[in-house]
Design a protein around this motif. Structure first.
Motif, PDB file in Angstrom:
ATOM      1  N   THR A 138       2.978   0.548 -11.093  1.00  0.00           N
ATOM      2  CA  THR A 138       2.015   0.680 -12.190  1.00  0.00           C
ATOM      3  C   THR A 138       1.565  -0.683 -12.696  1.00  0.00           C
ATOM      4  OG1 THR A 138       3.020   2.777 -12.873  1.00  0.00           O
ATOM      5  CG2 THR A 138       1.671   1.631 -14.501  1.00  0.00           C
ATOM      6  N   LEU A 139       2.520  -1.597 -12.903  1.00  0.00           N
ATOM      7  CA  LEU A 139       2.155  -2.933 -13.395  1.00  0.00           C
ATOM      8  C   LEU A 139       1.276  -3.675 -12.402  1.00  0.00           C
ATOM      9  CD1 LEU A 139       5.534  -4.076 -14.994  1.00  0.00           C
ATOM     10  CD2 LEU A 139       3.493  -3.168 -16.141  1.00  0.00           C
ATOM     11  N   LEU A 140       1.604  -3.564 -11.104  1.00  0.00           N
ATOM     12  CA  LEU A 140       0.773  -4.203 -10.088  1.00  0.00           C
ATOM     13  C   LEU A 140      -0.633  -3.604 -10.083  1.00  0.00           C
ATOM     14  CD1 LEU A 140       0.475  -6.114  -7.670  1.00  0.00           C
ATOM     15  CD2 LEU A 140       1.364  -4.263  -6.207  1.00  0.00           C
ATOM     16  N   SER A 141      -0.709  -2.285 -10.174  1.00  0.00           N
ATOM     17  CA  SER A 141      -2.012  -1.619 -10.167  1.00  0.00           C
ATOM     18  C   SER A 141      -2.824  -1.978 -11.406  1.00  0.00           C
ATOM     19  CB  SER A 141      -1.821  -0.101 -10.077  1.00  0.00           C
ATOM     20  OG  SER A 141      -1.115   0.259  -8.913  1.00  0.00           O
ATOM     21  N   ILE A 142      -2.154  -2.078 -12.566  1.00  0.00           N
ATOM     22  CA  ILE A 142      -2.867  -2.452 -13.795  1.00  0.00           C
ATOM     23  C   ILE A 142      -3.435  -3.864 -13.676  1.00  0.00           C
ATOM     24  CG2 ILE A 142      -2.520  -3.035 -16.233  1.00  0.00           C
ATOM     25  CD1 ILE A 142      -0.603  -0.669 -16.419  1.00  0.00           C
TER      26      ILE A 142
ATOM     27  N   ALA B 155     -10.483   9.632 -13.365  1.00  0.00           N
ATOM     28  CA  ALA B 155      -9.417   8.715 -12.940  1.00  0.00           C
ATOM     29  C   ALA B 155      -8.042   9.325 -13.208  1.00  0.00           C
ATOM     30  CB  ALA B 155      -9.564   7.382 -13.673  1.00  0.00           C
ATOM     31  N   ALA B 156      -7.883   9.989 -14.349  1.00  0.00           N
ATOM     32  CA  ALA B 156      -6.605  10.628 -14.662  1.00  0.00           C
ATOM     33  C   ALA B 156      -6.300  11.752 -13.678  1.00  0.00           C
ATOM     34  CB  ALA B 156      -6.628  11.167 -16.090  1.00  0.00           C
ATOM     35  N   THR B 157      -7.340  12.489 -13.275  1.00  0.00           N
ATOM     36  CA  THR B 157      -7.145  13.552 -12.286  1.00  0.00           C
ATOM     37  C   THR B 157      -6.663  12.976 -10.960  1.00  0.00           C
ATOM     38  OG1 THR B 157      -8.920  14.834 -13.334  1.00  0.00           O
ATOM     39  CG2 THR B 157      -8.282  15.462 -11.098  1.00  0.00           C
TER      40      THR B 157
ATOM     41  N   GLU C 144       2.002   4.751   2.177  1.00  0.00           N
ATOM     42  CA  GLU C 144       2.339   5.981   1.478  1.00  0.00           C
ATOM     43  C   GLU C 144       1.876   5.961   0.017  1.00  0.00           C
ATOM     44  OE1 GLU C 144       3.440   8.582   2.830  1.00  0.00           O
ATOM     45  OE2 GLU C 144       4.016   7.826   4.795  1.00  0.00           O
ATOM     46  N   LEU C 145       1.814   4.763  -0.557  1.00  0.00           N
ATOM     47  CA  LEU C 145       1.447   4.656  -1.966  1.00  0.00           C
ATOM     48  C   LEU C 145      -0.013   4.251  -2.170  1.00  0.00           C
ATOM     49  CD1 LEU C 145       4.614   2.899  -3.412  1.00  0.00           C
ATOM     50  CD2 LEU C 145       3.889   5.251  -3.790  1.00  0.00           C
ATOM     51  N   THR C 146      -0.786   4.257  -1.098  1.00  0.00           N
ATOM     52  CA  THR C 146      -2.169   3.784  -1.191  1.00  0.00           C
ATOM     53  C   THR C 146      -2.972   4.588  -2.202  1.00  0.00           C
ATOM     54  OG1 THR C 146      -2.132   3.033   1.092  1.00  0.00           O
ATOM     55  CG2 THR C 146      -4.285   3.352   0.072  1.00  0.00           C
ATOM     56  N   VAL C 147      -2.931   5.930  -2.062  1.00  0.00           N
ATOM     57  CA  VAL C 147      -3.724   6.773  -2.958  1.00  0.00           C
ATOM     58  C   VAL C 147      -3.220   6.661  -4.389  1.00  0.00           C
ATOM     59  CG1 VAL C 147      -4.405   9.138  -3.471  1.00  0.00           C
ATOM     60  CG2 VAL C 147      -4.328   8.351  -1.104  1.00  0.00           C
ATOM     61  N   MET C 148      -1.888   6.643  -4.561  1.00  0.00           N
ATOM     62  CA  MET C 148      -1.305   6.520  -5.895  1.00  0.00           C
ATOM     63  C   MET C 148      -1.735   5.212  -6.559  1.00  0.00           C
ATOM     64  SD  MET C 148       0.864   7.881  -8.093  1.00  0.00           S
ATOM     65  CE  MET C 148       1.978   7.420  -9.418  1.00  0.00           C
ATOM     66  N   ALA C 149      -1.610   4.118  -5.827  1.00  0.00           N
ATOM     67  CA  ALA C 149      -1.990   2.818  -6.384  1.00  0.00           C
ATOM     68  C   ALA C 149      -3.489   2.758  -6.660  1.00  0.00           C
ATOM     69  CB  ALA C 149      -1.580   1.702  -5.424  1.00  0.00           C
ATOM     70  N   LEU C 150      -4.309   3.275  -5.725  1.00  0.00           N
ATOM     71  CA  LEU C 150      -5.757   3.262  -5.926  1.00  0.00           C
ATOM     72  C   LEU C 150      -6.160   4.093  -7.135  1.00  0.00           C
ATOM     73  CD1 LEU C 150      -7.204   3.500  -2.298  1.00  0.00           C
ATOM     74  CD2 LEU C 150      -7.258   1.540  -3.848  1.00  0.00           C
ATOM     75  N   ALA C 151      -5.453   5.212  -7.352  1.00  0.00           N
ATOM     76  CA  ALA C 151      -5.775   6.052  -8.505  1.00  0.00           C
ATOM     77  C   ALA C 151      -5.532   5.301  -9.809  1.00  0.00           C
ATOM     78  CB  ALA C 151      -4.954   7.330  -8.458  1.00  0.00           C
TER      79      ALA C 151
ATOM     80  N   ALA D 293      -2.993  12.201 -11.204  1.00  0.00           N
ATOM     81  CA  ALA D 293      -2.164  13.406 -11.182  1.00  0.00           C
ATOM     82  C   ALA D 293      -1.969  13.928  -9.768  1.00  0.00           C
ATOM     83  CB  ALA D 293      -2.803  14.481 -12.067  1.00  0.00           C
ATOM     84  N   VAL D 294      -3.054  13.988  -9.002  1.00  0.00           N
ATOM     85  CA  VAL D 294      -2.959  14.496  -7.623  1.00  0.00           C
ATOM     86  C   VAL D 294      -2.091  13.579  -6.773  1.00  0.00           C
ATOM     87  CG1 VAL D 294      -4.283  15.029  -5.552  1.00  0.00           C
ATOM     88  CG2 VAL D 294      -5.177  15.640  -7.802  1.00  0.00           C
ATOM     89  N   ALA D 295      -2.328  12.271  -6.892  1.00  0.00           N
ATOM     90  CA  ALA D 295      -1.565  11.324  -6.084  1.00  0.00           C
ATOM     91  C   ALA D 295      -0.085  11.333  -6.458  1.00  0.00           C
ATOM     92  CB  ALA D 295      -2.140   9.922  -6.258  1.00  0.00           C
TER      93      ALA D 295
END
Length: 835
Positions: free
Chosen positions: A312-316, A268-270, A18-25, A273-275
């Motif tokens: 967010t921290l994991l993605s960063i 990347a910011a867009t 469920e968080l794939t797109v959010m994390a990838l963004a 936002a979508v995710a």
């Protein structure tokens, strides 16, 4: 308790994807910012190090008086490398002939950047050396040997000393860019200077302290030195100072790489936002259940904030790793091309990337999170209930403000950020107007849905709000993608065309009027193509509309002449020319070029016109060798100073300067393989001076090549980011589409009709988004061309076809692939999953 629930929710959603797109963004935003920042920073440092060769140092402190020895001692104590260079004009005497030369007396260590090249024959290809002339020896410019008919081993007298000519100076890194005032150079040791007796009180001498070292040490030294400098006496210079071709190219290179980096940030910011919006929508039911179980708003807020913080921290962290790996691979390739190791980047790119990821995750999830927290518990029973927060303008404010904030902090240039943001704003406004108009037109078709096309148009009308947001995201992604392609294929090519393979690499100056025709014929016989021969007369602009012009630093300024109105002048003699026709690479922007047999007239170049506030019709007064005359300005023109062809601030009609004695100047191109022909080519004209621009041209081409590589690299990242945005937007409408499919399947709609309608719907959205993106891209590009890069605006009509076509194909393909699994399910599966 809330922390355990948050971590458990995070693990479950990561497993389900469920968080794939959010994390990838977020990963993509951090990766793009870090890799582009480090890449741009290291490449720019590498280019600057290479370009510092044109100063023979990283910084130069120059003065008309001797520089205190303690300043040099302080520089050495701050771990800076130093060297002296003393320059002045004098007469050289040899074989009973005199020649004005530029004497350069240097100390051990010169040059600190770059290398001297020496040869045994005039105009021959030189060999790099780390040595300097021995005591009593001099290395001289090929032009001096040519003009005085000297050879290696001959003696030349400078003041009271005599020097043996032991080498020919083939290349000096700090030779300079002027083609009108340069005299042949003579290089000697600084220890030999005193014996010549040439420096006396009142002598016009330029003392230069050359420095090199780390940027931090140079900055620290300048901070220590700055309070001690007198602006009229000392000058602190770097390669970016001035208006030389190299300085302009470096500034433009920095703008290109900066613009490329900013595009990656926006896209990347867009995607974030979508995710974020889809993520919060999918958790509406979770919040409703938690509230029915007794959880308060404060607890739910902690759960989701901690949840997003961990994500967010994991993605960063992942973005840091990927960004570092990508830039390391690209930098390795670039370093091989440059032939040297590029400097390491500092910690700033890593902090900037983390800030971008964190700010994007927080600000773009803020409005969806606020809506999420206001979900009523009754949604457990009534699935149609949604958030009570309907202030959609807050989302636009958060997203738009955050994007602009990121652009400003990333570029440190508000005008470039504003240009990009304005282009996006135009896209949003046009998109909303067209989408609303299209929805009205499709309403009637939706009521009569009986085919795949009509069903698709009806779907657009039913999902008017969400489709507008989707089309906005599609248009943004397509616009930025087209903008990067246009930068690569249009702006960069326009820049490269200014430096064609046969761009002039030599200037011939001081050509006698009697030799012009003979030289043209000789060059033609040797298959050497020259530009036009321009007559040159040195003169000084003294008045504008009878108002006296003075140098800004002149001691005879207004304070000495309180009763006389004065204006700031050029402060030096100008090289004046005349011509019947408009020169190549020039364009009249105001007024008109003169007709034959007209009265005295002058055409003024735009830069000097703006600097001196010269307007059409002004009367300019000139002094040429004591003869004073006035002439009206009849045209203002733009000149292409990057063409490496002769250009002039002032051009007169032939009748005005016909009675003055002149010399001529021209430029020509000669391949490196034919460089040894220069001596024989110019031997019949000993008074002609030759200016070698080969090193400058080579450096300019290197800058263009590296910027081209940067743009290609960014194009790949933008394509990936654009695809992620498109997929995120398609997935954001999956739940609503599933409900629609359940109803249509229940009513007996065949699968073929549904598949076609979905494809057609995305096809229409993609085509409209592509059209809007093309318009917005061209407007943004025109703004960048005129306001940022100083070019003429050119409309790129083919992109108006490429945009809709590419948008229709790509969006339809991604939309169909994203909905494929949903379309394959039968009615029972759709109902079971929905319920």
């Amino acid at each position: 308790m809330w922390a355990r629930i948050s971590l458990r929710l995070l693990r479950q959603e990561l497993k389900r994807g469920e968080l794939t797109v959010m994390a990838l963004a977020i990963v993509l935003s951090v990766t793009a910012v870090l890799s582009l920042s480090v890449f741009s920073d290291r490449l720019q440092q590498g280019l600057m190090n290479r370009s510092s060769e044109f100063l023979a140092a990283d910084r130069v402190l120059s003065s008309r008086r001797e520089i205190p020895q303690q300043w040099l001692d302080k520089a050495q104590s701050m771990q800076l490398s130093v060297a002296w260079k003393v320059m002045f004009n004098s007469m050289a005497y040899a074989k009973q002939q005199l020649q004005l030369v530029d004497i350069k007396a240097v100390s051990k260590g010169y040059p600190l950047r770059g290398q001297l090249k020496i040869a045994q024959q005039p105009f021959a290809e030189g060999q790099a050396t780390t040595k300097l002339p021995e005591t009593g020896h001099a290395w001289v410019d090929s032009r001096l040997l040519q003009s005085l008919q000297l050879t290696i081993g001959d003696r030349i007298e400078l003041g009271r000393s005599s020097f043996i000519i032991s080498q020919v100076l083939s290349y000096e890194p700090d030779v300079g860019f002027s083609v009108f005032t340069d005299s042949p150079n003579v290089l000697i040791r600084r220890s030999d200077l005193a014996a010549t007796g040439l420096i006396q009180p009142g002598s016009r001498v330029r003392y230069n302290l050359l420095l090199s070292g780390s940027e931090q040490n140079l900055a620290d030294y300048y901070q220590w030195l700055k309070p001690k400098l007198n602006g009229d006496t000392y000058r602190w210079r770097s390669v970016e100072d001035g208006d030389s071709p190299l300085a302009r190219s470096l500034r433009r290179a920095e703008q290109f790489m900066l613009l490329a980096s900013l595009l990656g940030v926006i896209l990347a910011a867009t995607a974030v936002a979508v995710a974020a919006q889809r993520y919060c929508q999918r958790n509406y039911d979770v919040v409703a259940i938690l509230k029915t179980l007794g959880a308060g708003t404060s607890t739910i807020r902690k759960i989701f904030i901690f949840h997003l913080l961990m994500l967010t921290l994991l993605s960063i962290a992942i973005g840091w790793l990927l960004g570092w790996a990508i830039q390391a691979a690209v930098i390795h390739y670039v370093a091989q091309q440059l032939g040297e190791t590029l400097p390491n980047a500092g910690w700033q790119p890593y902090a900037l990337a983390a800030t971008t990821g964190f700010v994007s995750a927080v600000m773009f999830t803020l409005y969806p999170l606020l809506r999420l927290l206001t979900i009523p518990p009754l949604r457990v029973l009534r699935r149609n209930l949604s958030s009570s927060l309907t202030a959609r303008w807050l989302q636009w404010l958060f997203c738009g403000g955050t994007i602009y904030f990121l652009l400003v902090i990333y570029s440190q240039q508000w005008w470039l950020s504003t240009a990009l943001f304005a282009g996006g704003g135009v896209a949003v406004a046009i998109l909303l107007l067209i989408s609303r108009g299209f929805i009205r037109l499709s309403r009637q078709a939706g009521m009569q849905a009986g085919s795949a096309w009509r069903l698709a148009m009806a779907g657009l009308q039913r999902r008017a709000s969400s489709n507008s947001v989707q089309m906005l995201s599609f248009a943004t992604a397509i616009m930025l993608l087209l903008l990067v392609i246009a930068l690569r294929n249009e702006l960069l090519n326009d820049w490269q065309r200014q430096l064609p393979a046969d761009a002039p690499n030599y200037f011939a100056v001081n050509v006698a009027a009697d030799d012009v025709q003979n030289m043209q014929q000789r060059f033609a016989e040797q298959d050497v193509e020259t530009t036009d021969f321009y007559p040159v007369v040195p003169g000084r602009l003294t008045h504008i509309n009878d108002i006296v012009l003075v140098d800004e630093a002149s001691k005879e300024g207004p304070e000495k002449q309180p009763q006389q109105e004065v204006r700031e002048g050029v402060g030096r003699e100008l090289s004046l020319t005349w011509r019947e026709t408009l020169p190549p690479n020039n364009e009249v922007v105001d007024g008109a070029w003169w007709q034959p047999n007209a009265n005295p007239q002058v055409s003024v170049e735009t830069r000097i016109a703006e600097r001196l506030k010269i307007a059409l019709g002004d009367q300019l007064t000139f002094d040429i060798g004591g003869e004073v005359f006035s002439v009206p300005v009849t045209s203002i023109r733009d000149a292409d100073w990057n063409s490496l062809q002769p250009n002039f601030y002032m051009i007169f009609n032939p009748q005005t300067l016909a009675d003055f004695s002149t010399s001529y100047i021209t430029s020509f191109y000669l391949p490196a393989a034919r460089k040894n022909e220069l001596y024989s080519l110019l031997k019949p004209y000993p008074e002609v001076s030759l200016i070698d621009l080969d090193a400058i041209v080579a450096q300019l081409r290197e800058v263009v090549a590296q910027v081209s590589l940067a743009i290609i690299y960014v194009l790949v990242l933008v394509i990936i980011a654009g695809a992620l945005v498109l997929v995120a937007q398609v997935q954001a409408s999956m739940e609503e589409r599933q409900k629609e499919l359940v109803i249509l399947r229940t009513l007996g709609a065949p699968g073929t009709l549904l598949r076609r309608s979905v494809s057609y719907e995305f096809l229409i959205m993609g085509a409209i988004s592509g059209l809007i993106a093309s318009i917005a891209m061209d407007l943004s590009l025109a703004l960048l061309q005129t306001q940022v890069f100083g070019m003429d605006a050119i409309w790129h009509w083919r992109f108006w076809l490429i945009g809709p076509l590419a948008g229709a194909i790509v969006v339809a393909l991604l939309g169909r692939l994203s909905c494929q699994q949903l379309l394959r399910k039968n009615t029972a599966e759709l109902i079971r999953h929905w319920v």
